[in-house]
Scaffold this active site. Structure first.
Site, mmCIF file in Angstrom:
data_model
loop_
_atom_site.group_PDB
_atom_site.id
_atom_site.type_symbol
_atom_site.label_atom_id
_atom_site.label_comp_id
_atom_site.label_asym_id
_atom_site.label_seq_id
_atom_site.Cartn_x
_atom_site.Cartn_y
_atom_site.Cartn_z
ATOM 1 N N ASP A 1 0.909 -1.311 0.258
ATOM 2 C CA ASP A 1 0.434 -0.027 0.225
ATOM 3 C C ASP A 1 0.406 1.536 -0.201
ATOM 4 O O ASP A 1 2.043 1.583 0.500
ATOM 5 C CB ASP A 1 -1.133 0.566 2.041
ATOM 6 N N ILE A 2 0.547 2.265 -1.149
ATOM 7 C CA ILE A 2 1.557 3.488 -0.833
ATOM 8 C C ILE A 2 1.308 4.191 0.456
ATOM 9 O O ILE A 2 2.189 5.243 0.722
ATOM 10 C CB ILE A 2 0.759 4.385 -2.085
ATOM 11 N N ASN B 1 -12.706 -3.318 2.788
ATOM 12 C CA ASN B 1 -13.821 -1.540 2.696
ATOM 13 C C ASN B 1 -15.230 -1.721 1.549
ATOM 14 O O ASN B 1 -13.969 -2.607 0.361
ATOM 15 C CB ASN B 1 -13.057 -0.501 2.471
ATOM 16 N N GLY C 1 -15.903 2.447 3.436
ATOM 17 C CA GLY C 1 -14.702 3.131 3.778
ATOM 18 C C GLY C 1 -13.763 2.513 2.697
ATOM 19 O O GLY C 1 -12.146 3.205 2.459
ATOM 20 N N GLN C 2 -14.800 2.571 1.384
ATOM 21 C CA GLN C 2 -13.311 2.132 0.248
ATOM 22 C C GLN C 2 -13.068 3.605 -0.602
ATOM 23 O O GLN C 2 -14.218 4.284 -0.920
ATOM 24 C CB GLN C 2 -14.554 1.471 -0.496
ATOM 25 N N HIS D 1 -10.486 -5.013 -3.564
ATOM 26 C CA HIS D 1 -9.561 -5.439 -3.130
ATOM 27 C C HIS D 1 -9.396 -6.183 -1.408
ATOM 28 O O HIS D 1 -9.979 -5.990 -1.055
ATOM 29 C CB HIS D 1 -8.084 -4.617 -3.096
ATOM 30 N N HIS E 1 -7.229 -5.987 1.821
ATOM 31 C CA HIS E 1 -6.147 -5.138 2.835
ATOM 32 C C HIS E 1 -5.761 -7.046 3.533
ATOM 33 O O HIS E 1 -5.819 -6.999 4.663
ATOM 34 C CB HIS E 1 -6.323 -4.046 3.564
HETATM 35 P P1 AMP Z 1 -9.993 1.691 0.610
HETATM 36 O O1 AMP Z 1 -10.119 2.553 0.747
HETATM 37 O O2 AMP Z 1 -10.048 0.437 1.024
HETATM 38 O O3 AMP Z 1 -10.623 1.561 -0.837
HETATM 39 O O4 AMP Z 1 -8.335 1.474 -0.025
HETATM 40 C C1 AMP Z 1 -7.172 1.328 -0.667
HETATM 41 C C2 AMP Z 1 -5.874 1.614 -0.511
HETATM 42 O O5 AMP Z 1 -5.398 2.148 -2.073
HETATM 43 C C3 AMP Z 1 -5.802 3.031 0.419
HETATM 44 O O6 AMP Z 1 -5.129 2.378 0.986
HETATM 45 C C4 AMP Z 1 -4.385 3.693 -0.687
HETATM 46 O O7 AMP Z 1 -3.582 4.135 -0.332
HETATM 47 C C5 AMP Z 1 -4.240 2.372 -1.516
HETATM 48 N N1 AMP Z 1 -3.219 3.110 -2.683
HETATM 49 C C6 AMP Z 1 -4.070 3.980 -3.985
HETATM 50 N N2 AMP Z 1 -3.738 4.104 -4.597
HETATM 51 C C7 AMP Z 1 -2.188 3.910 -4.649
HETATM 52 C C8 AMP Z 1 -0.979 3.259 -5.417
HETATM 53 N N3 AMP Z 1 -0.716 3.802 -6.409
HETATM 54 N N4 AMP Z 1 -0.354 2.505 -4.520
HETATM 55 C C9 AMP Z 1 -0.126 1.493 -3.960
HETATM 56 N N5 AMP Z 1 -2.288 1.527 -2.830
HETATM 57 C C10 AMP Z 1 -2.157 2.577 -3.095
#
Ligand code: AMP
Length: 110
Positions: free
Chosen positions: A31-32, A86, A92-93, A99, A101
């Site tokens: 995760d970024i 999420n 919270g998505q 995906h 986590h």
């Molecule tokens: P969600 O809130 O479950 O949709 O989580 C989306 C997740 O994607 C968040 O934890 C972000 O930090 C992560 N995210 C968004 N863009 C990127 C990216 N380019 N590379 C890696 N993780 C990302």
């Protein structure tokens, strides 16, 4: 593939990621904005927006994603971990490409 989906762009290679696993159906990357010392995402290559959009045709894929969690967590040195999906804006998505986590190793200092 959805043109304006960030995870589809990662899957196509248009956006870089810190990849930890890939096969023909699934990719996993860090995760970024990690919320734990180890925080990675398990993402299907098929663009499905949310868990609510899944049906029995996705059963094998979802099971595969879930079974990858302990394998990849162990490879990342985790003895235990948390998983989270999420679902929907109210859940919270933020990225509308399903995906899982996976978190472990304690919280980050950030
Ligand atoms: P969600 O809130 O479950 O949709 O989580 C989306 C997740 O994607 C968040 O934890 C972000 O930090 C992560 N995210 C968004 N863009 C990127 C990216 N380019 N590379 C890696 N993780 C990302």
């Amino acid at each position: 593939m959805s043109a304006d989906c960030i995870f589809c762009k990662i899957i196509s290679g248009a956006i870089p990621c810190k990849k930890i696993y890939e096969d023909d159906e699934v990719i996993a990357f860090h995760d970024i904005k990690p919320m734990a010392k180890v925080h990675f995402l398990i993402v299907p290559k098929l663009h499905v927006e949310t868990l609510k959009d899944c049906d029995t045709s996705h059963q094998q894929l979802l099971g595969k994603m879930l079974l990858l969690a302990p394998k990849l967590a162990a490879e990342q040195g985790l003895k235990g971990f948390k998983t989270l999906i999420n679902t929907g804006k109210e859940g919270g998505q933020e990225v509308f490409h399903i995906h899982i986590h996976v978190f472990g190793g304690g919280k980050t200092d950030a």
